[in-house]
Design an enzyme around this catalytic site. Structure first.
Site, short mmCIF file in Angstrom:
data_model
loop_
_atom_site.label_atom_id
_atom_site.label_comp_id
_atom_site.label_asym_id
_atom_site.label_seq_id
_atom_site.Cartn_x
_atom_site.Cartn_y
_atom_site.Cartn_z
N GLY A 27 0.83 -1.20 0.00
CA GLY A 27 0.00 0.00 0.00
C GLY A 27 0.87 1.25 0.00
N ARG A 89 0.71 -4.94 -5.16
CA ARG A 89 0.82 -6.01 -4.16
C ARG A 89 1.24 -7.32 -4.81
NH1 ARG A 89 -0.79 -4.22 0.76
NH2 ARG A 89 -2.33 -2.55 0.85
N ASP A 120 5.50 -5.57 5.75
CA ASP A 120 5.93 -6.96 5.95
C ASP A 120 5.88 -7.80 4.67
OD1 ASP A 120 3.19 -6.78 6.06
OD2 ASP A 120 2.95 -8.24 7.67
N THR A 142 4.83 1.25 6.53
CA THR A 142 3.46 0.78 6.56
C THR A 142 2.66 1.71 7.45
OG1 THR A 142 1.89 -0.88 7.33
CG2 THR A 142 4.05 -1.00 8.32
N ASP A 144 0.13 0.93 8.83
CA ASP A 144 -0.34 0.11 9.94
C ASP A 144 0.62 0.16 11.13
OD1 ASP A 144 -2.54 -0.69 8.49
OD2 ASP A 144 -1.73 -2.64 7.93
N ASP A 146 3.06 -1.75 12.05
CA ASP A 146 3.15 -2.99 12.83
C ASP A 146 4.38 -3.85 12.52
OD1 ASP A 146 2.33 -3.74 10.33
OD2 ASP A 146 0.48 -4.72 10.98
N ARG A 188 -4.97 -3.71 9.62
CA ARG A 188 -5.31 -5.08 9.23
C ARG A 188 -5.31 -6.03 10.43
NH1 ARG A 188 -5.75 -7.56 4.76
NH2 ARG A 188 -4.90 -5.90 3.47
O1 F6P Z 1 -1.34 -2.53 4.35
C1 F6P Z 1 -1.77 -1.27 4.69
C2 F6P Z 1 -3.24 -1.11 4.44
O2 F6P Z 1 -3.49 0.27 4.41
C3 F6P Z 1 -4.16 -1.83 5.45
O3 F6P Z 1 -4.35 -1.13 6.63
C4 F6P Z 1 -5.42 -1.97 4.64
O4 F6P Z 1 -6.19 -3.03 5.11
C5 F6P Z 1 -4.89 -2.26 3.28
O5 F6P Z 1 -3.65 -1.64 3.19
C6 F6P Z 1 -5.76 -1.80 2.14
O6 F6P Z 1 -5.18 -2.27 0.96
P1 F6P Z 1 -5.60 -1.84 -0.51
O7 F6P Z 1 -5.13 -0.43 -0.71
O8 F6P Z 1 -4.88 -2.81 -1.36
O9 F6P Z 1 -7.08 -1.92 -0.57
#
Ligand code: F6P
Length: 361
Positions: A27, A89, A120, A142, A144, A146, A188
């Site tokens: 992301g 991704r 990660d 990230t 997140d 984490d 997440r």
């Molecule tokens: O990995 C970071 C994140 O922002 C998460 O918090 C969220 O669930 C996910 O990416 C959303 O992913 P995408 O942008 O692929 O919908």
């Protein structure tokens, strides 16, 4: 040697003319461009040739998707959100011969180093490549927040700022209408954005994956607040939360990304919780899903500064030949850890922080 290049040579630790590539995976997050700029400006100052890999690991599959990065392309990007390199991704470990293709492209491009900026998922690929003795360095990113070991991940501070401002705005409308407001934020597996945003924005309850609560407990808490004279409430819920009695409407549909993660925004946790609260309490309740707004826009000053610091350190690691390693922030300073250790486990919100937030419920 040309006099102007002497300093660059010394700054580079003695190695010059390396071929260095940067990629951003997973992301996007505000601060990625600041890190690209830091790595790139150090490299170009040292006389290296710089490449940008487009769209994360996707740009290292097949024939690759690579651009040369000159000095001019690194100007005016510090304050820009997103990533000038694009992201995806795509996970080479899930593709047949994916890792071999990445290794082949590293060879074909004659790269002396590849800097992978990511969370990660992206860094797990980097760790795997390092097992194959690939010359990779990581950078923590990230929203997140984490990744283990590091206190800082690119994008987290900007996301928390967005949540804070949103909660400020939700407060004024919640008090006017005497409503319950449920604000769903990203997260997440962990609740860092929810807890820090909730603390900064004065949330009346924060629900995160680390500490389970039941719907009954949520309803009971809201009733206690009403009885105590608060005729509005702001709840922050992390999108990844599992709750008894809260059936996620789209979970069964199972939309997943290339790393195999369920697309959590489709679970509708915030909407579901708001509906149940309204049914159970009779209080008007509304849900707001902040979604990708948390990942968009300009990085905060904090993200610009620390993305620059970890980016510059990543370049030091390249110069020192410390492959399989990455910059981390510990005790407020930039340190170094192995990529494999950073992705070995997730850093979860500690009870102490969660309980601090509860004081203000
Ligand atoms: O990995 C970071 C994140 O922002 C998460 O918090 C969220 O669930 C996910 O990416 C959303 O992913 P995408 O942008 O692929 O919908």
């Amino acid at each position: 040697m040309i006099p102007g290049l002497v300093n660059s040579f010394l700054n580079s630790g003695g190695r010059m003319g390396q071929r260095i590539a940067i990629l951003t995976g997973g992301g996007d997050a505000p601060g990625l461009n600041a890190a690209i700029r830091a790595i790139g400006r150090r490299a170009l100052a040292a006389g290296d040739t710089l490449f940008g890999i487009r769209n994360g690991w996707a740009g290292m599959i097949g024939d690759g998707d690579v651009m040369t990065l000159e000095r001019s392309r690194l100007s005016g990007i510090l304050q820009l959100g997103g990533t000038m390199l694009g992201s995806s991704r795509v996970n080479p470990m899930k593709l047949e011969h994916g890792i071999e293709e990445v290794l082949r492209n590293i060879d074909r491009l004659k790269l002396d180093a590849l800097v992978a900026i990511g969370g990660d998922d992206t860094l797990s690929v980097a760790a795997r490549l390092a097992e194959h003795r690939a010359r990779v360095v990581g950078v923590p990113k990230t929203m997140d927040n984490d990744l283990s070991i590091t206190e800082y991940c690119i994008g987290f501070d900007s996301a928390v700022s967005v949540v804070t401002e949103a909660l400020d705005r939700l407060h004024t409308t919640a008090t006017s209408h005497h409503r319950v407001m449920v604000c769903e934020v990203m997260g997440r597996d962990t609740g860092w954005v929810a807890v820090m945003g909730g603390l900064a924005g004065g949330a009346d309850m924060i629900i995160i994956p680390e500490f389970s609560v039941t719907v009954d407990e949520v309803v009971a808490h809201l009733e206690v607040r009403r009885k105590a004279g608060s005729d509005f409430s702001i709840l922050v819920v992390a999108e990844g939360v599992e709750m008894d009695g809260l059936q996620s409407k789209n979970e069964a549909e199972g939309a997943r990304d290339a790393f195999g993660h369920v697309q959590l925004s489709r679970r509708g946790v915030g909407e579901n919780l708001a509906r149940i609260i309204e049914e159970r309490t009779g209080h008007e309740t509304r849900a707001t899903v902040l979604g990708h707004v948390q990942r968009g826009g300009s990085p905060t000053a904090y993200d610009r500064i620390w993305a620059t610091r970890v980016g510059a350190k990543a370049y030091d690691l390249v110069v020192e030949g410390l492959f399989g390693e990455m910059p981390v922030v510990t005790n407020g300073t930039v340190d170094v850890a192995s990529i494999a250790d950073v992705v070995a486990e997730q850093r979860r919100v500690p009870r102490e922080l969660y309980e601090l937030a509860q004081v203000f419920y």
